[in-house]
Design a protein around this motif. Structure first.
Motif, PDB file in Angstrom:
ATOM      1  N   HIS A  49       4.953   8.818  -5.747  1.00 31.94           N
ATOM      2  CA  HIS A  49       3.553   9.248  -5.661  1.00 31.94           C
ATOM      3  C   HIS A  49       3.318  10.741  -5.462  1.00 31.94           C
ATOM      4  CE1 HIS A  49       2.189   5.197  -5.830  1.00 31.94           C
ATOM      5  NE2 HIS A  49       2.628   4.855  -4.632  1.00 31.94           N
ATOM      6  N   SER A  54      -4.901  11.284  -7.355  1.00 31.96           N
ATOM      7  CA  SER A  54      -5.919  10.246  -7.440  1.00 31.96           C
ATOM      8  C   SER A  54      -7.028  10.686  -8.374  1.00 31.96           C
ATOM      9  CB  SER A  54      -6.497   9.952  -6.047  1.00 31.96           C
ATOM     10  OG  SER A  54      -7.197  11.071  -5.557  1.00 31.96           O
ATOM     11  N   LEU A  61      -1.622  11.466  -4.650  1.00 25.10           N
ATOM     12  CA  LEU A  61      -1.799  10.069  -4.278  1.00 25.10           C
ATOM     13  C   LEU A  61      -1.021   9.709  -3.017  1.00 25.10           C
ATOM     14  CD1 LEU A  61      -3.193   7.478  -5.206  1.00 25.10           C
ATOM     15  CD2 LEU A  61      -1.137   6.922  -6.521  1.00 25.10           C
ATOM     16  N   HIS A  64      -2.878   9.107   0.580  1.00 24.41           N
ATOM     17  CA  HIS A  64      -3.505   7.885   1.092  1.00 24.41           C
ATOM     18  C   HIS A  64      -2.513   7.002   1.845  1.00 24.41           C
ATOM     19  CE1 HIS A  64      -6.255   4.628   1.596  1.00 24.41           C
ATOM     20  NE2 HIS A  64      -5.639   3.838   0.721  1.00 24.41           N
ATOM     21  N   PRO A  65      -1.383   6.615   1.245  1.00 24.10           N
ATOM     22  CA  PRO A  65      -0.431   5.812   2.038  1.00 24.10           C
ATOM     23  C   PRO A  65       0.139   6.562   3.234  1.00 24.10           C
ATOM     24  CG  PRO A  65       0.531   6.454  -0.077  1.00 24.10           C
ATOM     25  CD  PRO A  65      -0.928   6.788  -0.142  1.00 24.10           C
ATOM     26  N   ASP A  89       0.660   1.001  -2.142  1.00 24.29           N
ATOM     27  CA  ASP A  89       0.318   1.595  -3.430  1.00 24.29           C
ATOM     28  C   ASP A  89       1.477   1.515  -4.421  1.00 24.29           C
ATOM     29  OD1 ASP A  89      -2.477   2.711  -3.306  1.00 24.29           O
ATOM     30  OD2 ASP A  89      -1.650   3.559  -1.482  1.00 24.29           O
ATOM     31  N   ASN A  93       0.653   0.222  -8.099  1.00 21.97           N
ATOM     32  CA  ASN A  93       0.824   1.128  -9.239  1.00 21.97           C
ATOM     33  C   ASN A  93       2.179   1.041  -9.934  1.00 21.97           C
ATOM     34  OD1 ASN A  93      -1.774   2.470  -8.856  1.00 21.97           O
ATOM     35  ND2 ASN A  93      -0.865   3.324  -7.014  1.00 21.97           N
ATOM     36  N   ARG A 154      -6.158   1.311   5.765  1.00 20.27           N
ATOM     37  CA  ARG A 154      -6.444   1.753   4.391  1.00 20.27           C
ATOM     38  C   ARG A 154      -7.937   2.006   4.207  1.00 20.27           C
ATOM     39  NH1 ARG A 154      -3.246   1.192   0.267  1.00 20.27           N
ATOM     40  NH2 ARG A 154      -4.942   0.481  -1.092  1.00 20.27           N
TER      41      ARG A 154
END
Length: 218
Positions: A49, A54, A61, A64-65, A89, A93, A154
């Motif tokens: 990621h 995003s 990205l 976020h995690p 994610d 993804n 999340r």
């Protein structure tokens, strides 16, 4: 490409500046420290990621995690919960590369079960946005106590991201929410009310505070 090669390929500029120390500090303060399994999950998340951005926020990205895992760790989540927060994610993804079965074999059955529960809850949220509200709230209510904090974290970070973006916008365009965004806020309000009836966790308060801030900025 190996996990470690992916880490080396990701430069510091690829990572969100504020999120990285947040997770590092959260893990450093844990009595159990940072296990090899945790390090493996961090490396995998970065590999897949770090260089992907995003579509909505335009940020890496991984942010976020990374932020979600920090929230889970900060509020006393077990190692498997923190790892699941890092890897959700990946399931969304990169399912063609790493299935739930493969992640379970690599990180343990408990992590796979949490990821499965989060996926079911995310699917039920889509049902809410399609006006099937009761089924959505019921799905979250029956989720395990390991799934709930990961899923809530999340949501907290997602709403905080909305707040951050709103603060960067001119006042006259802040309240221009589309139907999906409006329904999502309504989902979170009803979820907060439903959770408080049968469960107690500080992340419920965090989600409520974030939603209230969106309302204030509108």
């Amino acid at each position: 490409m190996s996990v470690l090669a992916g880490v080396n390929a990701a430069s510091e500029s690829d990572l969100p500046v504020l999120a990285v120390p947040s997770l590092s500090d959260s893990l450093a303060s844990r009595p159990s420290g940072c296990s090899r399994r945790m390090v493996d999950a961090i490396c995998l998340a970065i590999e897949l990621h770090a260089k992907v951005r995003s579509r909505e926020a335009g940020m890496p990205l991984i942010g976020h995690p990374w932020a979600t895992a920090a929230l889970v760790a900060d509020y006393g989540g077990a190692e498997s919960e923190v790892i699941a927060a890092l890897l959700y994610d990946v399931v969304v993804n990169h399912a063609e590369r790493l299935s739930l079965l493969a992640l379970g074999e690599r990180f343990g059955e408990e992590v796979a079960c949490i990821l499965q529960g989060c996926a079911e809850e995310a699917s039920s949220q889509k049902e809410f946005l399609s006006s099937r509200r009761l089924g959505c709230l019921h799905t979250f209510a029956k989720a395990s106590h390991s799934v709930k904090p990961v899923s809530l974290a999340r949501k907290v970070h997602s709403v905080r991201t909305i707040v951050m973006r709103m603060r960067q916008q001119p006042i006259e365009v802040r309240g221009r929410f589309n139907a999906r965004q409006t329904a999502l806020l309504q989902h979170h309000r009803e979820l907060i009310q439903s959770l408080r009836a049968h469960w107690s966790h500080p992340l419920i308060n965090e989600l409520e505070a974030a939603v209230q801030e969106v309302e204030r900025l509108k």
